[in-house]
Write a protein that holds these residues in place. Structure first.
Motif, PDB file in Angstrom:
ATOM      1  N   ASP A  47       0.859  -1.183   0.000  1.00 27.90           N
ATOM      2  CA  ASP A  47       0.000   0.000   0.000  1.00 27.90           C
ATOM      3  C   ASP A  47       0.905   1.245   0.000  1.00 27.90           C
ATOM      4  O   ASP A  47       1.676   1.448   0.944  1.00 27.90           O
ATOM      5  CB  ASP A  47      -0.860  -0.061   1.275  1.00 27.90           C
ATOM      6  N   GLY A  48       0.827   2.052  -1.073  1.00 30.98           N
ATOM      7  CA  GLY A  48       1.740   3.178  -1.280  1.00 30.98           C
ATOM      8  C   GLY A  48       1.694   4.261  -0.208  1.00 30.98           C
ATOM      9  O   GLY A  48       2.521   5.172  -0.210  1.00 30.98           O
ATOM     10  N   ARG A  49       0.751   4.182   0.759  1.00 28.33           N
ATOM     11  CA  ARG A  49       0.688   5.212   1.811  1.00 28.33           C
ATOM     12  C   ARG A  49       1.872   5.121   2.770  1.00 28.33           C
ATOM     13  O   ARG A  49       2.151   6.055   3.509  1.00 28.33           O
ATOM     14  CB  ARG A  49      -0.586   5.024   2.650  1.00 28.33           C
ATOM     15  N   PHE A  50       2.559   3.975   2.805  1.00 30.26           N
ATOM     16  CA  PHE A  50       3.564   3.774   3.850  1.00 30.26           C
ATOM     17  C   PHE A  50       4.978   3.907   3.298  1.00 30.26           C
ATOM     18  O   PHE A  50       5.383   3.163   2.414  1.00 30.26           O
ATOM     19  CB  PHE A  50       3.390   2.395   4.498  1.00 30.26           C
ATOM     20  N   LEU A  51       5.704   4.872   3.861  1.00 29.93           N
ATOM     21  CA  LEU A  51       7.070   5.122   3.428  1.00 29.93           C
ATOM     22  C   LEU A  51       8.026   4.099   4.050  1.00 29.93           C
ATOM     23  O   LEU A  51       8.911   3.569   3.394  1.00 29.93           O
ATOM     24  CB  LEU A  51       7.444   6.550   3.872  1.00 29.93           C
ATOM     25  N   GLU A  77      -1.845   0.953  11.439  1.00 27.19           N
ATOM     26  CA  GLU A  77      -2.258   0.914  10.028  1.00 27.19           C
ATOM     27  C   GLU A  77      -1.351   0.024   9.173  1.00 27.19           C
ATOM     28  O   GLU A  77      -1.802  -0.611   8.229  1.00 27.19           O
ATOM     29  CB  GLU A  77      -2.312   2.339   9.457  1.00 27.19           C
ATOM     30  N   GLY A  78      -0.051   0.008   9.503  1.00 30.66           N
ATOM     31  CA  GLY A  78       0.895  -0.774   8.691  1.00 30.66           C
ATOM     32  C   GLY A  78       0.607  -2.268   8.783  1.00 30.66           C
ATOM     33  O   GLY A  78       0.482  -2.956   7.759  1.00 30.66           O
ATOM     34  N   SER A  81      -2.591  -3.170   7.105  1.00 30.13           N
ATOM     35  CA  SER A  81      -2.514  -3.289   5.640  1.00 30.13           C
ATOM     36  C   SER A  81      -1.789  -4.583   5.248  1.00 30.13           C
ATOM     37  O   SER A  81      -2.115  -5.198   4.232  1.00 30.13           O
ATOM     38  CB  SER A  81      -1.859  -2.035   5.050  1.00 30.13           C
TER      39      SER A  81
END
Ligand SMILES: Cc1cc2nc3c(=O)[nH]c(=O)nc-3n(C[C@H](O)[C@H](O)[C@H](O)COP(=O)(O)OP(=O)(O)OC[C@H]3O[C@@H](n4cnc5c(N)ncnc54)[C@H](O)[C@@H]3O)c2cc1C
Ligand code: FES
Length: 256
Positions: A47-51, A77-78, A81
């Motif tokens: 999921d691209g939200r997590f750096l 959240e990590g 996902s």
């Protein structure tokens, strides 16, 4: 030649094994298997939200099946996902990372002490110790009955005592209390779990026993570059990701 650290691993399976807790099996055909138990994988979330990658300890490894597995609990959240990742998806995985648990070849009786998400790295260690003929006893602490996982797997290694914070399963109370109540004796201990548990184990056994503690501090890069995981030790500040996560009993300095 420098070892390649980043690997593409295909998810072979995801299984819910306890309350908000999952076991993920990865196809690790390209990964090295010459690592110590207690090392970890830094996994990029698709999921691209997590750096940032999320560090998870290796629960088990099978060179014959080219498999590594991790066990994780949904905390934020990590990990939420990660639980959505379907079999067949490819993950970018960096590792195995960290120092891992040194094996004391002269130890005849070993005590494994795990708390919650600190339980997973102890299983691969226990398997290796048992193969060497070491007597393995495990004391594993969980929040409640629904959170308990892998009791049967640890029982295959030897005597296994389960404790829960609320007394809904096994012994009621802390792992340190169970060690005293059951009069467990051992040559070397290995522990992984929340900081208050590790501190209690350290303060109880340092100077009396040999042992190793694995600290699952919050991390960023996981490879020693950002200094985001510094912990005070008697030898000064150390990076948990590369100098640890495993430290000897008596090495880490705790602050109130
Ligand atoms: C070397 C190492 C090995 C680990 N092995 C495992 C494992 O085998 N299984 C497993 O379930 N987890 C393990 N963890 C912890 C795991 O990395 C975190 O739970 C995860 O990164 C949380 O990500 P998130 O986005 O879901 O939560 P976030 O949104 O980042 O955080 C959610 C909540 O959890 C807290 N939190 C996050 N990370 C940690 C942490 N490391 N310690 C304590 N609290 C934390 C945050 O403060 C916050 O309150 C390990 C950590 C390290 C450093
Ligand atoms: S997480 Fe970056 S130095 Fe340890």
């Amino acid at each position: 030649m420098k070892k390649r650290l980043e690997h593409k691993m295909r998810v072979k399976g995801q299984e819910r094994i306890a309350k908000e807790t999952f076991r993920m099996t990865l196809d690790a055909a390209q990964a090295p298997f010459d690592f110590l138990a207690g090392t970890f994988l830094n996994i990029a979330l698709p999921d691209g939200r997590f750096l940032l990658r999320r560090p998870l300890s290796i629960f088990s490894a099978s060179k014959e099946r080219n498999e590594l597995s991790v066990i994780y609990k949904i905390l934020g959240e990590g990990t939420r996902s990660l639980a959505q990742v379907a079999p067949g998806q490819i993950l970018s995985v960096v590792g195995p990372l960290g120092t891992g648990f040194p094996i004391q070849s002269d130890a005849k009786r070993v005590l494994l002490i795990g708390g919650g998400v600190g339980v997973p790295p102890l299983y691969e260690l226990g398997c290796r110790l048992k193969k060497e003929g070491t007597q393995v006893t495990s004391v594993l602490g969980f929040r409640d009955r629904e959170s308990v996982f892998c009791e049967a797997e640890f029982q295959t290694l030897g005597n296994t005592i389960i404790c829960t914070d609320d007394g809904s399963y096994g012994d009621h109370g802390l792992v340190t209390e169970a060690i005293a109540t059951h009069g467990l004796d051992f040559d070397v201990l290995y522990a992984c779990g929340p900081s208050p548990m590790l501190r209690a184990v350290d303060e109880t056994f340092q100077g009396k026993k040999k042992g190793y503690l694995s600290f699952e501090e919050r991390m960023a890069c996981g490879i020693g570059a950002c200094y985001g995981c510094m912990t005070p030790t008697k030898a000064g500040l150390r990076r948990v990701c590369t100098d640890g996560p495993v430290f000897s009993l008596g090495e880490v300095v705790y602050h109130d």
